[in-house]
Write an enzyme that holds these catalytic residues in place. Sequence first.
Site, PDB file in Angstrom:
ATOM      1  N   THR A  60      -4.628 -26.493  -2.344  1.00  0.00           N
ATOM      2  CA  THR A  60      -3.424 -26.949  -3.015  1.00  0.00           C
ATOM      3  C   THR A  60      -2.431 -25.791  -3.146  1.00  0.00           C
ATOM      4  OG1 THR A  60      -2.601 -28.234  -4.884  1.00  0.00           O
ATOM      5  CG2 THR A  60      -4.383 -26.682  -5.380  1.00  0.00           C
ATOM      6  N   LYS A  64      -1.264 -24.179   1.151  1.00  0.00           N
ATOM      7  CA  LYS A  64      -1.441 -25.168   2.226  1.00  0.00           C
ATOM      8  C   LYS A  64      -1.013 -24.643   3.596  1.00  0.00           C
ATOM      9  CE  LYS A  64      -1.117 -29.316  -0.675  1.00  0.00           C
ATOM     10  NZ  LYS A  64      -0.523 -30.645  -0.824  1.00  0.00           N
TER      11      LYS A  64
HETATM   12  P1  NDP Z   1       8.972 -28.399  -2.011  1.00  0.00           P
HETATM   13  O1  NDP Z   1       9.293 -27.292  -2.964  1.00  0.00           O
HETATM   14  O2  NDP Z   1       8.467 -28.082  -0.653  1.00  0.00           O
HETATM   15  O3  NDP Z   1      10.286 -29.335  -1.810  1.00  0.00           O
HETATM   16  C1  NDP Z   1      11.006 -29.752  -2.917  1.00  0.00           C
HETATM   17  C2  NDP Z   1      12.022 -30.813  -2.477  1.00  0.00           C
HETATM   18  O4  NDP Z   1      12.639 -31.342  -3.656  1.00  0.00           O
HETATM   19  C3  NDP Z   1      13.142 -30.277  -1.605  1.00  0.00           C
HETATM   20  O5  NDP Z   1      13.492 -31.289  -0.672  1.00  0.00           O
HETATM   21  C4  NDP Z   1      14.256 -30.023  -2.616  1.00  0.00           C
HETATM   22  O6  NDP Z   1      15.553 -30.079  -2.053  1.00  0.00           O
HETATM   23  C5  NDP Z   1      14.056 -31.199  -3.532  1.00  0.00           C
HETATM   24  N1  NDP Z   1      14.588 -31.007  -4.893  1.00  0.00           N
HETATM   25  C6  NDP Z   1      14.092 -30.200  -5.866  1.00  0.00           C
HETATM   26  N2  NDP Z   1      14.828 -30.326  -6.992  1.00  0.00           N
HETATM   27  C7  NDP Z   1      15.798 -31.237  -6.727  1.00  0.00           C
HETATM   28  C8  NDP Z   1      16.865 -31.790  -7.493  1.00  0.00           C
HETATM   29  N3  NDP Z   1      17.071 -31.428  -8.762  1.00  0.00           N
HETATM   30  N4  NDP Z   1      17.667 -32.701  -6.903  1.00  0.00           N
HETATM   31  C9  NDP Z   1      17.469 -33.074  -5.624  1.00  0.00           C
HETATM   32  N5  NDP Z   1      16.477 -32.581  -4.847  1.00  0.00           N
HETATM   33  C10 NDP Z   1      15.646 -31.670  -5.392  1.00  0.00           C
HETATM   34  O7  NDP Z   1       7.942 -29.329  -2.812  1.00  0.00           O
HETATM   35  P2  NDP Z   1       6.876 -30.347  -2.191  1.00  0.00           P
HETATM   36  O8  NDP Z   1       7.540 -31.061  -1.076  1.00  0.00           O
HETATM   37  O9  NDP Z   1       5.616 -29.629  -1.910  1.00  0.00           O
HETATM   38  O10 NDP Z   1       6.555 -31.333  -3.411  1.00  0.00           O
HETATM   39  C11 NDP Z   1       7.484 -32.315  -3.882  1.00  0.00           C
HETATM   40  C12 NDP Z   1       6.832 -33.179  -4.936  1.00  0.00           C
HETATM   41  O11 NDP Z   1       5.780 -33.979  -4.406  1.00  0.00           O
HETATM   42  C13 NDP Z   1       6.213 -32.386  -6.097  1.00  0.00           C
HETATM   43  O12 NDP Z   1       6.699 -32.951  -7.282  1.00  0.00           O
HETATM   44  C14 NDP Z   1       4.725 -32.609  -5.950  1.00  0.00           C
HETATM   45  O13 NDP Z   1       4.097 -32.613  -7.217  1.00  0.00           O
HETATM   46  C15 NDP Z   1       4.677 -33.986  -5.291  1.00  0.00           C
HETATM   47  N6  NDP Z   1       3.422 -34.205  -4.555  1.00  0.00           N
HETATM   48  C16 NDP Z   1       2.549 -35.180  -5.011  1.00  0.00           C
HETATM   49  C17 NDP Z   1       1.351 -35.424  -4.364  1.00  0.00           C
HETATM   50  C18 NDP Z   1       0.408 -36.489  -4.900  1.00  0.00           C
HETATM   51  O14 NDP Z   1      -0.772 -36.501  -4.509  1.00  0.00           O
HETATM   52  N7  NDP Z   1       0.857 -37.389  -5.748  1.00  0.00           N
HETATM   53  C19 NDP Z   1       0.950 -34.643  -3.175  1.00  0.00           C
HETATM   54  C20 NDP Z   1       1.936 -33.662  -2.752  1.00  0.00           C
HETATM   55  C21 NDP Z   1       3.109 -33.454  -3.448  1.00  0.00           C
HETATM   56  P3  NDP Z   1      16.218 -28.796  -1.339  1.00  0.00           P
HETATM   57  O15 NDP Z   1      15.648 -28.749   0.051  1.00  0.00           O
HETATM   58  O16 NDP Z   1      17.665 -29.060  -1.356  1.00  0.00           O
HETATM   59  O17 NDP Z   1      15.810 -27.593  -2.162  1.00  0.00           O
END
Ligand code: NDP
Length: 268
Positions: A60, A64
């Site tokens: 995790t 990853k």
């Molecule tokens: P990353 O940090 O890789 O990506 C975050 C994403 O969120 C980016 O696209 C970012 O946009 C966007 N973002 C963050 N804040 C905002 C905001 N205020 N407004 C708009 N866009 C925003 O994170 P992950 O992709 O690894 O994870 C994303 C979510 O998925 C997490 O909350 C995680 O807990 C959840 N998750 C849940 C799982 C489950 O089993 N239920 C498994 C894996 C993940 P930008 O590119 O512009 O920065």
Amino acid sequence: MKQFVVIGNPIAHSKSPEIHTTFAEQFGISLQYQRLLANRGAFVICAKHFFEHGSGANITVPFKEDAKQFADVLSDDARLAGAVNTLSQDNGKIKGDNTDGVGLVRDIRDNHGQTFTQKNILIIGAGGASRGVILPIARENPKAITIANRTHEKAQKLTELFSQHTHINAKTFDELNTPFDVIINATSASLSGQKLPLPSQAISTNTFAYDMMYGAEPTAFMQFTKSHGATTADGLGMLVEQAAKSFEIWHGVKPETQDIIENIRSQL
Ligand code: NDP
């Protein structure tokens, strides 16, 4: 007794030991599953040491991508996700898999009774979570997958990566002016309770809106989409289903997930 771990930093919050122990009880499988805290920068040492005796590891945040580098061979899902959440020993080699996307698809399709087939899907976010679910969704044969992200260029990059696999396009939030059948929030905006700039025109009473985040209360995204008529769900089922897919990879049997989903829900 076979040894399994979940490696991360932080790791104390992980529900994986509870989930895997419950799955093992369903089949009378005897195993030990522990949390393993790795220092940042020390993933490889930690994983190598574990696999001297261990059978499988879940990986995790924030390891990853390190786990993808560490694996000798990768599944298609892991390769295209660019990340590994499941490591196993396979004929003396370490195999890397990514079960997050299958977990999401199974939760939405099997637990919530929705279909992706010939539907218009919107994925909000272009980080690791978004990238990890695109191929498993593409296998369900959707009509089209649209990616919208705060940083539009990242959404465009994802479409280039997956264009051979599905009908996929990138849109800005302003361009989301017709309703989608399924909307998946794959951003981390819900972590801080932040509202996404999602236009209400993207939502109808036929929309199923899914937040990968989960918690005791509906997220801001779930509240907003529900107020515009959508059916909503959070990502707790995805957490359990991705674990179930890892369990299947390691033990060759598919566990039942409903009881543990309800059990964890009651503890939130
Ligand atoms: P990353 O940090 O890789 O990506 C975050 C994403 O969120 C980016 O696209 C970012 O946009 C966007 N973002 C963050 N804040 C905002 C905001 N205020 N407004 C708009 N866009 C925003 O994170 P992950 O992709 O690894 O994870 C994303 C979510 O998925 C997490 O909350 C995680 O807990 C959840 N998750 C849940 C799982 C489950 O089993 N239920 C498994 C894996 C993940 P930008 O590119 O512009 O920065």
